[in-house]
Write a protein that holds these residues in place. Structure first.
Motif, PDB file in Angstrom:
ATOM      1  N   LEU A 124     -10.994   9.216  56.445  1.00 30.31           N
ATOM      2  CA  LEU A 124     -11.063  10.497  57.157  1.00 30.31           C
ATOM      3  C   LEU A 124      -9.787  10.856  57.911  1.00 30.31           C
ATOM      4  O   LEU A 124      -9.561  12.032  58.216  1.00 30.31           O
ATOM      5  CB  LEU A 124     -12.231  10.477  58.159  1.00 30.31           C
ATOM      6  CG  LEU A 124     -13.637  10.510  57.546  1.00 30.31           C
ATOM      7  CD1 LEU A 124     -14.686  10.160  58.593  1.00 30.31           C
ATOM      8  CD2 LEU A 124     -13.931  11.888  56.948  1.00 30.31           C
ATOM      9  N   THR A 125      -8.944   9.892  58.213  1.00 32.55           N
ATOM     10  CA  THR A 125      -7.781  10.199  59.049  1.00 32.55           C
ATOM     11  C   THR A 125      -6.790  11.108  58.335  1.00 32.55           C
ATOM     12  O   THR A 125      -6.606  11.035  57.119  1.00 32.55           O
ATOM     13  CB  THR A 125      -7.073   8.903  59.490  1.00 32.55           C
ATOM     14  OG1 THR A 125      -6.031   9.242  60.418  1.00 32.55           O
ATOM     15  CG2 THR A 125      -6.455   8.170  58.321  1.00 32.55           C
ATOM     16  N   GLY A 126      -6.140  11.960  59.130  1.00 34.14           N
ATOM     17  CA  GLY A 126      -5.104  12.834  58.609  1.00 34.14           C
ATOM     18  C   GLY A 126      -3.723  12.434  59.102  1.00 34.14           C
ATOM     19  O   GLY A 126      -2.781  13.234  59.057  1.00 34.14           O
ATOM     20  N   ASP A 127      -3.598  11.193  59.568  1.00 32.40           N
ATOM     21  CA  ASP A 127      -2.382  10.725  60.205  1.00 32.40           C
ATOM     22  C   ASP A 127      -1.968   9.398  59.585  1.00 32.40           C
ATOM     23  O   ASP A 127      -2.789   8.493  59.441  1.00 32.40           O
ATOM     24  CB  ASP A 127      -2.639  10.560  61.718  1.00 32.40           C
ATOM     25  CG  ASP A 127      -1.427  10.080  62.472  1.00 32.40           C
ATOM     26  OD1 ASP A 127      -1.175   8.871  62.467  1.00 32.40           O
ATOM     27  OD2 ASP A 127      -0.735  10.926  63.074  1.00 32.40           O
ATOM     28  N   LEU A 128      -0.718   9.247  59.200  1.00 36.72           N
ATOM     29  CA  LEU A 128      -0.260   8.041  58.515  1.00 36.72           C
ATOM     30  C   LEU A 128      -0.343   6.815  59.407  1.00 36.72           C
ATOM     31  O   LEU A 128      -0.767   5.738  58.955  1.00 36.72           O
ATOM     32  CB  LEU A 128       1.184   8.222  58.023  1.00 36.72           C
ATOM     33  CG  LEU A 128       1.749   7.067  57.191  1.00 36.72           C
ATOM     34  CD1 LEU A 128       0.957   6.886  55.905  1.00 36.72           C
ATOM     35  CD2 LEU A 128       3.220   7.306  56.876  1.00 36.72           C
ATOM     36  N   PHE A 129       0.020   6.940  60.682  1.00 37.92           N
ATOM     37  CA  PHE A 129      -0.041   5.767  61.555  1.00 37.92           C
ATOM     38  C   PHE A 129      -1.480   5.333  61.778  1.00 37.92           C
ATOM     39  O   PHE A 129      -1.782   4.136  61.817  1.00 37.92           O
ATOM     40  CB  PHE A 129       0.637   6.037  62.897  1.00 37.92           C
ATOM     41  CG  PHE A 129       0.637   4.829  63.799  1.00 37.92           C
ATOM     42  CD1 PHE A 129       1.502   3.771  63.552  1.00 37.92           C
ATOM     43  CD2 PHE A 129      -0.242   4.735  64.858  1.00 37.92           C
ATOM     44  CE1 PHE A 129       1.498   2.645  64.363  1.00 37.92           C
ATOM     45  CE2 PHE A 129      -0.255   3.606  65.672  1.00 37.92           C
ATOM     46  CZ  PHE A 129       0.615   2.564  65.428  1.00 37.92           C
TER      47      PHE A 129
END
Length: 507
Positions: A124-129
């Motif tokens: 679900l995350t939209g962030d690479l980190f």
């Protein structure tokens, strides 16, 4: 703002904490909490899947910080599908486990839910980190699960698994640091915009970062030459754990689809499709070596682990073809392979328990207690994983073969898919005939398997029939999903133009 998007992360987190605080309570209490939680997760996942099926892309900004500066969760057709596959797999794995297949209880149920938190967060995350963070959460949980129950084989395979993934985590951080230094962002949508504007001077470093990420995701997916950790690790794991681990390789495949369509896809300028020349040959080699390993295996669980590698090669070949039809077929096949391979691991555990000291070695041994039921299930599972009609494996492979475009793709994919199927027919026929027909006259003292535990295996195998007979709506969904993935501007616009509660948005 639909707060239910965070449910697949929040529910297992709370459950894991509750189970840790309840360590020492009667097993039935822990099992009840665990099963109620996974049932709630499955309901939430199905609801999110129905929302995503309408084509809406939902963005959840944690803390109400506007993208690209805050942490965002993004629900699209791909993430909704992966969360639903995970929840259903965990439901049946825990269904099998709560029938007294989860000893010691304290170290299984709480860690499974932390694993689910990491897996769902990664999808679900939209962030690479934060993709890295969720990777670490699920990896730490998987280290513990791999050692569940103890034993020298699990410790040895666990050590290899930990060391390789520590190397992968280090490479992930290096790649993320490179990309942040070049683009000034870690939000995937914002990064896609910045990567598309890469100057020729930055291109070598950008390509290096992209290829390092491919190594990391290839390790997670068990792609050649990074697959050697998987067979022994999966074969040594406890049955419910091995079944759950069938989703682990799909996380790597998901990450490859997401990053190399969104950030390094067709619109990435000088680094467009940087991974494609590497993916195609590596996928085909993975497919070939997986089939060879399945034929050479002398233990049933090890053979099934190599079948997982065969499925990885098959799916990566579909991703490498980089078309809507191929991606749709890949995701259909992903559902099939996850559930069927998980069912085979559970079935292998039942067979192993009923063969006593012979365990799951593919040699002549005592008769199993339930030869008709187990033999029938083994035949159905073998037919499904091989790709025999009318089961879902056949439809998935036909869809993949029909999605080839060039003569080279047609020759190599058709040849290797058909050859690997023939090899798997040989390998599984040998296993089935040895275990169920070439038996000794004696039987072991093992008792018959609980009917409810058997029903978990049957339910997972039934998914192959459901995917076959409900193929039309399923393929319609995967087609729409593939079209959405192949248009990264939809994802980028949804995230960067997300309206926060106060009306702040990114320009």
């Amino acid at each position: 703002m639909n707060h239910l998007i965070i449910a697949p992360v929040l529910i297992p987190l709370v459950t894991g904490i509750l189970l840790l605080l309840g360590t020492g309570r009667p097993p039935r209490v822990q099992r009840a909490i665990s099963f109620i939680s996974i049932s709630a997760q499955l309901v939430a996942a199905i609801y999110l899947l129905s929302v995503a099926a309408g084509g809406d892309m939902l963005v959840y900004a944690l803390g109400n910080w506007a993208p690209p500066f805050g942490i965002v969760l993004v629900l699209d057709r791909l993430s909704a599908l992966m969360v639903t596959i995970t929840a259903s797999l965990a439901f049946f794995s825990l269904w099998y486990a709560v029938r007294d297949n989860d000893k010691p209880t304290d170290s299984l149920h709480s860690v499974v839910h932390f694993l689910l938190m990491g897996i769902n967060g990664a999808f679900l995350t939209g962030d690479l980190f934060n993709l890295f963070v969720f990777f670490e959460v699920l990896l730490i949980a998987s280290y513990t699960l791999l050692l569940h129950g103890g034993g020298a084989a699990r410790i040895k395979s666990g050590l290899h698994y930990v060391l390789l993934n520590l190397v992968g985590s280090s490479l992930f951080l290096i790649a993320a640091a490179l990309l942040y230094g070049l683009t000034g962002t870690l939000n995937m949508a914002d990064m896609a915009v910045k990567v598309a504007a890469t100057s020729p001077e930055q291109a070598p470093l950008m390509k290096a970062a992209a290829l390092i990420l491919l190594v990391v995701f290839g390790l997670k997916a068990a792609m050649v030459p990074l697959y050697f950790w998987l067979p022994r690790a999966y074969a040594a794991a406890a049955a419910p754990v091995a079944a759950m681990f069938c989703i682990m390789t799909k996380i790597g495949i998901y990450a490859i689809i997401r990053m190399y369509s969104l950030v390094f896809g067709d619109e990435a300028g000088v680094v467009a499709n940087v991974a494609t020349p590497w993916l195609w040959p590596l996928a085909l080699i993975t497919l070939a070596l997986g089939a060879t390993g399945a034929l050479a295996a002398r233990e049933l669980r090890l053979q099934i682990a190599y079948l997982v590698i065969v499925s990885v090669g098959t799916m990566l070949a579909g991703v490498a073809m980089h078309s809507t039809a191929a991606l749709s077929a890949t995701l259909y096949y992903l559902m099939h392979s996850t559930w069927v391979c998980a069912a085979l691991f559970l079935l292998a555990d039942i067979i192993m328990r009923q063969r006593g000291a012979t365990s799951d070695r593919i040699i002549t041994g005592p008769r199993v207690k339930q030869p008709v039921v187990l033999g029938t299930l083994f035949f159905i599972g073998s037919a499904a994983v091989i790709g025999m009609p009318p089961l879902s494996g056949f439809l998935g492979k036909v869809m993949l073969m029909r999605s080839t475009v060039t003569d080279e793709q047609t020759f190599w994919l058709w040849f290797l898919l058909l050859a690997s199927s023939l090899i798997m027919v040989t390998a599984l026929s040998r296993s089935g005939s040895t275990i169920f027909w070439r038996t000794e006259s004696r039987t072991t003292k093992a008792s018959k398997t609980d009917k409810l535990a058997l029903s978990a295996v049957m339910a997972l195998f039934a998914t192959s029939l459901v995917l076959s007979f409900a193929a039309s709506p399923v393929v319609q969904y995967t087609n729409a999903l593939a079209e959405q993935i192949m248009q990264p501007s939809i994802y980028i616009d949804a995230v960067l133009n997300h309206q926060t509660i106060e009306g702040v948005h990114h320009d």
